[in-house]
Design an enzyme around this catalytic site. Structure first.
Site, PDB file in Angstrom:
ATOM      1  N   ALA A   1       5.019  -2.817  -5.740  1.00  0.00           N
ATOM      2  CA  ALA A   1       4.055  -3.645  -6.459  1.00  0.00           C
ATOM      3  C   ALA A   1       4.811  -4.658  -7.316  1.00  0.00           C
ATOM      4  O   ALA A   1       6.007  -4.516  -7.557  1.00  0.00           O
ATOM      5  CB  ALA A   1       3.160  -2.779  -7.336  1.00  0.00           C
TER       6      ALA A   1
ATOM      7  N   GLY B   1       3.791   0.907  -3.742  1.00  0.00           N
ATOM      8  CA  GLY B   1       2.527   0.440  -3.184  1.00  0.00           C
ATOM      9  C   GLY B   1       2.633   0.046  -1.730  1.00  0.00           C
ATOM     10  O   GLY B   1       1.643   0.100  -0.990  1.00  0.00           O
TER      11      GLY B   1
ATOM     12  N   GLU C   1       2.285   3.225   0.167  1.00  0.00           N
ATOM     13  CA  GLU C   1       0.888   3.637   0.024  1.00  0.00           C
ATOM     14  C   GLU C   1      -0.023   2.808   0.936  1.00  0.00           C
ATOM     15  O   GLU C   1      -0.980   3.321   1.515  1.00  0.00           O
ATOM     16  CB  GLU C   1       0.455   3.511  -1.436  1.00  0.00           C
TER      17      GLU C   1
ATOM     18  N   GLU D   1       7.915   5.495  -8.161  1.00  0.00           N
ATOM     19  CA  GLU D   1       7.182   5.209  -9.389  1.00  0.00           C
ATOM     20  C   GLU D   1       7.676   5.981 -10.607  1.00  0.00           C
ATOM     21  O   GLU D   1       7.622   5.480 -11.737  1.00  0.00           O
ATOM     22  CB  GLU D   1       5.683   5.480  -9.178  1.00  0.00           C
TER      23      GLU D   1
END
Length: 260
Positions: A66, A112, A115, A135
């Site tokens: 991200a 992300g 994901e 993360e």
């Protein structure tokens, strides 16, 4: 429709969405998530599109995480809202889409990015791909479904280790874990994935949609996957595709499915 951070191409009923932020290694920011959500919603309604391939531009990254600069100063409420909106508008939407979405993972798929790949119905990786959920190195946990989908795909123990160590795994390790279905040379990634998509779209679209729904039901709280399968199986009998499929089989010819 023009997008700021993605490219969309449609060929032979397969749409390819390319996340196009090479200078940022295709990192997800709000605009990119919005672009992806809008594009996939449009493609879901496009009757000429039967399957979607999701990939990243260049050879270095699918999505390298991200865009941290966007949320570095968020509050508790803002952080929760970021995760909730992202899951609803994109990640959960992809997972439950009636049309198959295949991730063609070319390079880094981190945070992300992984994901996003896991939200797709399955994954094909290039041999240079690296995957991980780092993360916890930022004082966070995965917020776009990573803590839920990773254990479903590779098992609780391996998911715990990957998330808590923030370790990256290779494409071959990802294949051994069941995180990706295939590993191919970088230069063959899109062509290989397109061949799989073409095999899928030869089959009945309504049945494909119901298969996705039934499989997903097994992983949803409060849902009985067997009941969903039974109901979905029954609904297939009311379609033109069922009549065409059975008739074609008995007549020893290839079926021509319309999705109706």
């Amino acid at each position: 429709m023009n997008y700021e951070n993605i490219l969309v191409a449609i060929e032979e009923r397969v749409a390819t969405i390319t996340i196009n932020r090479p200078a940022k290694l295709n990192a997800l920011n709000k605009e990119t998530i919005s672009d992806l959500s809008k594009a996939i919603k449009l493609l879901s309604k496009n009757e000429e599109v039967r399957a979607i391939i999701l990939t990243g531009s260049g050879e270095k990254a699918f999505v390298a995480g991200a865009d941290i600069s966007e949320f570095a100063n968020y509050t508790v409420v803002e952080g929760a809202q970021l995760a909730a909106e992202g899951q609803e508008t994109l990640f959960d939407f992809i997972e439950n889409l009636k049309k198959p979405v295949i991730a063609a993972v070319n390079g880094f798929a981190l945070g992300g990015g992984l994901e996003l790949a896991m939200a797709c119905h399955f994954r094909v990786a290039s041999d240079n791909a690296k995957m991980g959920l780092p993360e916890v190195t930022l004082g966070l946990i995965p917020g776009y479904g990573g803590t839920q989908r990773l254990p479903q795909l590779i098992g609780k123990g391996r998911a715990m280790e990957m998330i808590m160590t923030a370790a990256m795994i290779s494409a071959e390790e990802a294949k051994q874990y069941g995180l990706v279905n295939h590993v191919v040379p970088q230069g063959e990634l899109l062509s290989f994935t397109t061949v799989i998509a073409q095999k899928i779209i030869k089959n009945a679209p309504f049945a494909i949609a119901k298969a996705i729904k039934a499989i997903n039901a097994n992983f949803e709280d409060g849902k009985n996957g067997f009941d969903t399968e039974i109901k979905s199986f029954g609904k297939c009998f009311g379609t033109q595709d069922f009549k065409e499929g059975t008739t074609a089989f008995l007549e020893k010819r290839k079926a021509e499915f319309t999705g109706k």
